[in-house]
Design a protein around this motif. Structure first.
Motif, PDB file in Angstrom:
ATOM      1  N   ALA A 141     -27.811  24.883  15.518  1.00  0.00           N
ATOM      2  CA  ALA A 141     -29.155  25.361  15.832  1.00  0.00           C
ATOM      3  C   ALA A 141     -29.367  26.754  15.254  1.00  0.00           C
ATOM      4  O   ALA A 141     -28.466  27.597  15.274  1.00  0.00           O
ATOM      5  CB  ALA A 141     -29.365  25.394  17.341  1.00  0.00           C
ATOM      6  N   ALA A 142     -30.563  26.976  14.730  1.00  0.00           N
ATOM      7  CA  ALA A 142     -30.900  28.296  14.209  1.00  0.00           C
ATOM      8  C   ALA A 142     -31.117  29.277  15.348  1.00  0.00           C
ATOM      9  O   ALA A 142     -31.494  28.898  16.462  1.00  0.00           O
ATOM     10  CB  ALA A 142     -32.162  28.207  13.357  1.00  0.00           C
ATOM     11  N   ALA A 143     -30.884  30.556  15.068  1.00  0.00           N
ATOM     12  CA  ALA A 143     -31.198  31.605  16.037  1.00  0.00           C
ATOM     13  C   ALA A 143     -32.704  31.838  16.049  1.00  0.00           C
ATOM     14  O   ALA A 143     -33.422  31.426  15.135  1.00  0.00           O
ATOM     15  CB  ALA A 143     -30.456  32.890  15.679  1.00  0.00           C
ATOM     16  N   GLU A 144     -33.180  32.531  17.077  1.00  0.00           N
ATOM     17  CA  GLU A 144     -34.604  32.811  17.193  1.00  0.00           C
ATOM     18  C   GLU A 144     -34.902  34.298  17.300  1.00  0.00           C
ATOM     19  O   GLU A 144     -36.041  34.695  17.543  1.00  0.00           O
ATOM     20  CB  GLU A 144     -35.198  32.058  18.384  1.00  0.00           C
ATOM     21  N   SER A 145     -33.883  35.121  17.111  1.00  0.00           N
ATOM     22  CA  SER A 145     -34.066  36.571  17.087  1.00  0.00           C
ATOM     23  C   SER A 145     -32.819  37.187  16.478  1.00  0.00           C
ATOM     24  O   SER A 145     -31.761  36.540  16.404  1.00  0.00           O
ATOM     25  CB  SER A 145     -34.290  37.133  18.497  1.00  0.00           C
ATOM     26  N   LEU A 146     -32.921  38.438  16.066  1.00  0.00           N
ATOM     27  CA  LEU A 146     -31.747  39.138  15.537  1.00  0.00           C
ATOM     28  C   LEU A 146     -30.687  39.302  16.626  1.00  0.00           C
ATOM     29  O   LEU A 146     -29.488  39.200  16.355  1.00  0.00           O
ATOM     30  CB  LEU A 146     -32.161  40.502  14.981  1.00  0.00           C
ATOM     31  N   GLN A 147     -31.126  39.507  17.858  1.00  0.00           N
ATOM     32  CA  GLN A 147     -30.168  39.634  18.961  1.00  0.00           C
ATOM     33  C   GLN A 147     -29.403  38.328  19.166  1.00  0.00           C
ATOM     34  O   GLN A 147     -28.177  38.341  19.346  1.00  0.00           O
ATOM     35  CB  GLN A 147     -30.899  40.027  20.251  1.00  0.00           C
ATOM     36  N   GLN A 148     -30.123  37.206  19.136  1.00  0.00           N
ATOM     37  CA  GLN A 148     -29.453  35.923  19.306  1.00  0.00           C
ATOM     38  C   GLN A 148     -28.549  35.619  18.111  1.00  0.00           C
ATOM     39  O   GLN A 148     -27.487  35.009  18.272  1.00  0.00           O
ATOM     40  CB  GLN A 148     -30.476  34.802  19.484  1.00  0.00           C
ATOM     41  N   ALA A 149     -28.957  36.043  16.937  1.00  0.00           N
ATOM     42  CA  ALA A 149     -28.106  35.856  15.756  1.00  0.00           C
ATOM     43  C   ALA A 149     -26.768  36.559  15.958  1.00  0.00           C
ATOM     44  O   ALA A 149     -25.706  36.002  15.636  1.00  0.00           O
ATOM     45  CB  ALA A 149     -28.809  36.389  14.512  1.00  0.00           C
ATOM     46  N   GLU A 150     -26.797  37.766  16.500  1.00  0.00           N
ATOM     47  CA  GLU A 150     -25.550  38.478  16.765  1.00  0.00           C
ATOM     48  C   GLU A 150     -24.697  37.730  17.784  1.00  0.00           C
ATOM     49  O   GLU A 150     -23.470  37.649  17.644  1.00  0.00           O
ATOM     50  CB  GLU A 150     -25.846  39.902  17.245  1.00  0.00           C
ATOM     51  N   GLN A 151     -25.319  37.170  18.798  1.00  0.00           N
ATOM     52  CA  GLN A 151     -24.581  36.395  19.807  1.00  0.00           C
ATOM     53  C   GLN A 151     -23.903  35.184  19.162  1.00  0.00           C
ATOM     54  O   GLN A 151     -22.744  34.865  19.454  1.00  0.00           O
ATOM     55  CB  GLN A 151     -25.530  35.950  20.919  1.00  0.00           C
ATOM     56  N   GLN A 152     -24.617  34.499  18.271  1.00  0.00           N
ATOM     57  CA  GLN A 152     -24.036  33.343  17.591  1.00  0.00           C
ATOM     58  C   GLN A 152     -22.891  33.765  16.680  1.00  0.00           C
ATOM     59  O   GLN A 152     -21.886  33.056  16.555  1.00  0.00           O
ATOM     60  CB  GLN A 152     -25.114  32.613  16.788  1.00  0.00           C
ATOM     61  N   LEU A 153     -23.032  34.908  16.046  1.00  0.00           N
ATOM     62  CA  LEU A 153     -21.973  35.409  15.166  1.00  0.00           C
ATOM     63  C   LEU A 153     -20.704  35.710  15.962  1.00  0.00           C
ATOM     64  O   LEU A 153     -19.590  35.468  15.488  1.00  0.00           O
ATOM     65  CB  LEU A 153     -22.446  36.652  14.419  1.00  0.00           C
ATOM     66  N   VAL A 154     -20.859  36.253  17.147  1.00  0.00           N
ATOM     67  CA  VAL A 154     -19.707  36.520  18.012  1.00  0.00           C
ATOM     68  C   VAL A 154     -19.057  35.210  18.440  1.00  0.00           C
ATOM     69  O   VAL A 154     -17.825  35.067  18.444  1.00  0.00           O
ATOM     70  CB  VAL A 154     -20.125  37.354  19.236  1.00  0.00           C
ATOM     71  N   ALA A 155     -19.889  34.216  18.781  1.00  0.00           N
ATOM     72  CA  ALA A 155     -19.370  32.952  19.308  1.00  0.00           C
ATOM     73  C   ALA A 155     -18.800  32.042  18.232  1.00  0.00           C
ATOM     74  O   ALA A 155     -17.807  31.342  18.460  1.00  0.00           O
ATOM     75  CB  ALA A 155     -20.484  32.216  20.063  1.00  0.00           C
ATOM     76  N   ARG A 156     -19.437  32.060  17.029  1.00  0.00           N
ATOM     77  CA  ARG A 156     -19.089  31.042  16.041  1.00  0.00           C
ATOM     78  C   ARG A 156     -18.864  31.589  14.636  1.00  0.00           C
ATOM     79  O   ARG A 156     -18.556  30.839  13.715  1.00  0.00           O
ATOM     80  CB  ARG A 156     -20.204  29.989  16.012  1.00  0.00           C
ATOM     81  N   ASN A 157     -19.055  32.874  14.436  1.00  0.00           N
ATOM     82  CA  ASN A 157     -18.903  33.511  13.118  1.00  0.00           C
ATOM     83  C   ASN A 157     -19.965  33.093  12.114  1.00  0.00           C
ATOM     84  O   ASN A 157     -19.850  33.407  10.921  1.00  0.00           O
ATOM     85  CB  ASN A 157     -17.517  33.251  12.505  1.00  0.00           C
ATOM     86  N   PHE A 158     -20.998  32.395  12.550  1.00  0.00           N
ATOM     87  CA  PHE A 158     -22.074  31.981  11.651  1.00  0.00           C
ATOM     88  C   PHE A 158     -23.389  31.974  12.415  1.00  0.00           C
ATOM     89  O   PHE A 158     -23.450  31.572  13.581  1.00  0.00           O
ATOM     90  CB  PHE A 158     -21.831  30.574  11.094  1.00  0.00           C
ATOM     91  N   SER A 159     -24.452  32.408  11.727  1.00  0.00           N
ATOM     92  CA  SER A 159     -25.787  32.288  12.300  1.00  0.00           C
ATOM     93  C   SER A 159     -26.809  32.213  11.181  1.00  0.00           C
ATOM     94  O   SER A 159     -26.666  32.880  10.142  1.00  0.00           O
ATOM     95  CB  SER A 159     -26.125  33.479  13.203  1.00  0.00           C
ATOM     96  N   TYR A 160     -27.818  31.385  11.411  1.00  0.00           N
ATOM     97  CA  TYR A 160     -28.965  31.310  10.500  1.00  0.00           C
ATOM     98  C   TYR A 160     -30.197  31.745  11.274  1.00  0.00           C
ATOM     99  O   TYR A 160     -30.442  31.293  12.394  1.00  0.00           O
ATOM    100  CB  TYR A 160     -29.175  29.895   9.968  1.00  0.00           C
ATOM    101  N   LEU A 161     -31.007  32.607  10.647  1.00  0.00           N
ATOM    102  CA  LEU A 161     -32.236  33.091  11.266  1.00  0.00           C
ATOM    103  C   LEU A 161     -33.361  33.031  10.247  1.00  0.00           C
ATOM    104  O   LEU A 161     -33.219  33.513   9.121  1.00  0.00           O
ATOM    105  CB  LEU A 161     -32.046  34.532  11.764  1.00  0.00           C
ATOM    106  N   SER A 162     -34.475  32.445  10.654  1.00  0.00           N
ATOM    107  CA  SER A 162     -35.634  32.365   9.771  1.00  0.00           C
ATOM    108  C   SER A 162     -36.273  33.738   9.594  1.00  0.00           C
ATOM    109  O   SER A 162     -36.303  34.566  10.517  1.00  0.00           O
ATOM    110  CB  SER A 162     -36.669  31.396  10.355  1.00  0.00           C
ATOM    111  N   LEU A 163     -36.819  33.961   8.408  1.00  0.00           N
ATOM    112  CA  LEU A 163     -37.560  35.192   8.134  1.00  0.00           C
ATOM    113  C   LEU A 163     -38.695  35.398   9.127  1.00  0.00           C
ATOM    114  O   LEU A 163     -39.079  36.525   9.410  1.00  0.00           O
ATOM    115  CB  LEU A 163     -38.115  35.125   6.699  1.00  0.00           C
ATOM    116  N   GLU A 164     -39.201  34.302   9.683  1.00  0.00           N
ATOM    117  CA  GLU A 164     -40.268  34.372  10.679  1.00  0.00           C
ATOM    118  C   GLU A 164     -39.884  35.280  11.840  1.00  0.00           C
ATOM    119  O   GLU A 164     -40.733  35.971  12.411  1.00  0.00           O
ATOM    120  CB  GLU A 164     -40.582  32.966  11.194  1.00  0.00           C
ATOM    121  N   HIS A 165     -38.594  35.290  12.202  1.00  0.00           N
ATOM    122  CA  HIS A 165     -38.124  36.081  13.342  1.00  0.00           C
ATOM    123  C   HIS A 165     -37.525  37.424  12.911  1.00  0.00           C
ATOM    124  O   HIS A 165     -37.078  38.192  13.761  1.00  0.00           O
ATOM    125  CB  HIS A 165     -37.078  35.291  14.123  1.00  0.00           C
TER     126      HIS A 165
END
Length: 333
Positions: A141-165
Motif C-alpha cells: 500500500a502507498a503512503a498518504e503523507s510524508l510522516q506515514q512514509a517515514e513509518q513505512q520506511l522504519v517498518a519495511r525499508n520501503f515506501s511509495y508516496l504520490s506527489l499529490e501528498h
C-alpha cells in the motif's frame, strides 16, 4: 485620463522567456527560484502559468533553472525528516512496453536493509502502467503523507508516496499534460525533489539529453551521490538489451560510466502488461530472462551508487546474490 494597468509581477519571468529568438534567455537560478515560489504561493494567474510552462517546454530547462525550481519546492514542503533514508527513487513516467521490473529491484534493496523512498504520480498519460497500481498487485500500500512514509520506511525499508501528498500544486501541474498535450518542466524537476533528503538518489529519463542536465542540477543542489540513466520507458530501469550510460555525482564530483548490454540481441516487447507476472516472477512461478536481467541489472547500478560494490562485476555478483536469496513469500501477503 486613461489609467495604465500595473504589470503583474510574474510577467517579468514570461518576458525573459518569450522575447523572441534574439531577446529571450534562460532564467537564472535565482529567477527560477522566485518564479516557482510565486507559483507555489498561488500568486500567478492560470493564463500566466500555462504560458510559462509552455515557454519553458519549447526552450527546455537548464540545470540552473531546475536547481532554482527544486530549491523553491523544498522550502515550500516545510518538512524535516526524522530518519535517514538511503536512496531516493523517482517514478513518474509509467511503463507501456514492459512491466515496471525496477520495483522488484527496489524491494530487493529493502529486503536487504536499505531504506528506499519512492515518489511518483500516475494517470497523466493513457496506456501506461504506473507504480502505485503495480505496487497494489504486489500487496504494498502507498503512503498518504510524508510522516506515514517515514513509518513505512522504519517498518519495511520501503515506501511509495504520490506527489499529490508531497506538493499538491506540482501534482496539479503535472496533470495538465492531457490539457496541454505536452509535458512541462514539472516532469523534470519532480525527479530531483528528494523530499526526505536521502543520502543517495537515482533518476530515470527518456530523452538522453536530459541526463547531463539532471547531473549538473544535482551538483548545484548539493547532492553528493546521485545517478541518472536513460531508463526503459523513462523510468529508473536498466534495459538489459542495450548499453546503459549512467551519469553521476559521486562524492560531489561528476562521473560517467557505461554498463554494457546483457544480451547480444534485443527481446520482443511483452504481449501484455499483467502486473501479476511481477509477483509470479518473484515467487519463482514464472520465468523470463529479460525480466530477471532487468531486475538484476537495475539493482546492480543502484548497489554501485550506494557504494555496496566497487566495480560493475562486484555489483552484478551482489545483485545476483540478492535475487537468488530473496524471500519468495515476502510479497503478495
Amino acid at each position: 485620463m486613461t489609467l495604465t494597468q500595473a504589470e503583474h509581477p510574474f510577467a517579468e519571468f514570461i518576458k525573459i522567456l518569450g522575447k523572441g529568438k534574439k531577446g529571450a534567455r534562460p532564467l537564472t537560478q535565482d529567477e527560477a527560484y522566485r518564479a516557482m515560489t510565486m507559483i507555489l504561493a498561488d500568486e500567478v494567474l492560470p493564463i500566466q502559468l500555462g504560458a510559462f510552462l509552455m515557454l519553458m517546454r519549447v526552450k527546455e530547462e537548464t540545470c540552473e533553472e531546475l536547481a532554482g525550481f527544486v530549491t523553491a519546492v523544498r522550502e515550500c514542503l516545510q518538512f524535516t525528516p526524522s530518519i535517514q533514508v538511503d536512496l531516493d527513487w523517482s517514478s513518474y513516467a509509467g511503463k507501456r512496453r514492459h512491466l515496471p521490473w525496477f520495483l522488484l529491484s527496489t524491494l530487493l534493496l529493502a529486503e536487504n536493509g536499505i531504506k528506499v523512498f519512492m515518489h511518483g504520480a500516475g494517470g497523466h498519460t493513457q496506456g501506461r502502467v504506473y507504480t502505485e497500481k503495480a505496487l497494489e498487485s504486489l500487496g504494498i500500500a502507498a503512503a498518504e503523507s510524508l510522516q506515514q512514509a517515514e513509518q513505512q520506511l522504519v517498518a519495511r525499508n520501503f515506501s511509495y508516496l504520490s506527489l499529490e501528498h508531497i506538493c499538491r500544486p506540482l501534482f496539479d501541474m503535472i496533470n495538465l499534460r492531457p490539457t496541454m498535450g505536452l509535458r512541462s518542466p514539472v516532469h523534470t524537476l519532480v525527479r530531483l525533489l528528494n523530499p526526505l533528503a536521502a543520502s543517495h538518489s537515482i533518476q530515470g529519463i527518456f530523452h538522453p539529453g536530459y541526463r547531463q542536465v539532471h547531473q549538473h542540477a544535482a551538483l548545484l543542489l548539493g547532492e553528493k551521490d546521485m545517478a541518472v540513466l536513460k531508463g526503459e520507458g523513462g523510468e529508473t530501469e536498466r534495459n538489459p538489451d542495450v548499453d546503459c550510460l549512467v551519469q553521476s555525482v559521486a562524492a560531489g564530483e561528476l562521473s560517467d560510466e557505461t554498463w554494457p548490454a546483457m544480451f547480444p540481441r534485443r527481446h520482443m516487447k511483452e504481449d501484455e502488461l499483467d502486473p501479476q507476472r511481477m509477483l509470479a516472477l518473484w515467487r519463482g512461478d514464472w520465468q523470463d530472462e529479460y525480466a530477471e536481467a532487468s531486475v538484476i541489472g537495475t539493482l546492480a547500478i543502484a548497489l554501485k551508487l550506494l557504494q555496496k560494490a566497487a566495480s560493475q562485476d562486484e555489483a552484478h555478483a551482489l545483485a545476483n546474490t540478492y535475487w537468488h536469496s530473496r524471500s519468495r513469500g515476502y510479497l503478495g501477503a
